[in-house]
Design an enzyme around this catalytic site. Structure first.
Site, short mmCIF file in Angstrom:
data_model
loop_
_atom_site.label_atom_id
_atom_site.label_comp_id
_atom_site.label_asym_id
_atom_site.label_seq_id
_atom_site.Cartn_x
_atom_site.Cartn_y
_atom_site.Cartn_z
N GLY A 148 2.25 2.21 -1.84
CA GLY A 148 0.84 2.47 -2.17
C GLY A 148 0.57 3.97 -2.23
N GLN A 179 6.91 -6.53 0.84
CA GLN A 179 8.04 -6.02 0.08
C GLN A 179 7.90 -6.74 -1.26
OE1 GLN A 179 10.78 -5.14 -2.04
NE2 GLN A 179 11.27 -7.24 -1.46
N TYR A 199 13.28 -12.45 -2.26
CA TYR A 199 11.83 -12.24 -2.40
C TYR A 199 11.10 -13.57 -2.66
CZ TYR A 199 7.43 -10.72 -4.66
OH TYR A 199 6.11 -10.56 -5.01
#
Ligand SMILES: NC(=O)c1ccc[n+]([C@@H]2O[C@H](COP(=O)([O-])OP(=O)(O)OC[C@H]3O[C@@H](n4cnc5c(N)ncnc54)[C@H](O)[C@@H]3O)[C@@H](O)[C@H]2O)c1
Length: 151
Positions: free
Chosen positions: A37, A78, A143
């Site tokens: 970010g 993540q 993921y």
């Protein structure tokens, strides 16, 4: 005034979600460690920013204790398929363990509602696009699997 905590609030989606809550007169708190970010996404706005890592349960609890959010929008994660293959443990700590921390704190501090963001990666090769929540899940990456575990 209702209070919302946005994890990953300095990220792409989180900073726009923050704008929307501000427009609707919520007190907005963002928790972000800025790993992907950017503080510039939110630093000109009326947002209470905590630079913390959501894997740090003690710091997270301090935040819950002081802010007592009515709602949590959980976006910190993540977010990369390729990184999840390279570092499976980091992916699991971010997307599974940290989520458990947050869920436990929501229960302890009586958060009314939590919103969790999953991913199309839970479907692997999708049966149809756009996918439906009822489609078969068959993740092909750590993921996709960690987000499915979150669901
Ligand atoms: N952008 C997309 O197309 C898309 C698609 C499906 C799902 N999602 C999900 O939406 C959410 C937001 O994605 P995005 O695209 O805005 O990504 P992003 O990388 O811009 O935002 C993620 C934010 O989380 C923060 N973060 C990561 N790990 C953290 C930690 N341990 N502690 C504190 N903050 C941490 C990052 O610094 C970043 O600001 C993620 O959960 C992602 O999996 C995004």
């Amino acid at each position: 005034m209702k209070k919302v905590l946005i994890t990953g609030g300095a990220g792409f989606i989180g900073s726009h979600v923050a704008d929307r809550f501000l427009l609707n007169n919520y007190k907005v708190t963002a928790a972000d460690n800025l790993v992907t970010g950017n503080i510039d996404n939110i630093n000109r706005k009326n947002i209470n920013f905590f630079n913390i890592d959501i894997r740090d349960k003690e710091k997270l609890e301090e935040l819950f204790k002081s802010e007592r959010p009515d709602y949590v929008i959980h976006l910190a994660a993540q977010v990369s398929v390729s990184s999840s293959v390279e570092n499976v443990l980091y992916d699991a700590e971010e997307n599974i363990t940290a989520l458990i921390n947050i869920l436990e704190l929501c229960r302890k501090y009586n958060t009314e509602k939590i919103v969790f963001s999953s991913t199309a990666a839970v479907y692997g090769i999708p049966e149809e696009v756009p996918s439906r929540e009822t489609n078969k899940t068959a993740p092909l990456s750590p993921y996709g699997l960690s987000k499915l575990t979150g669901e």
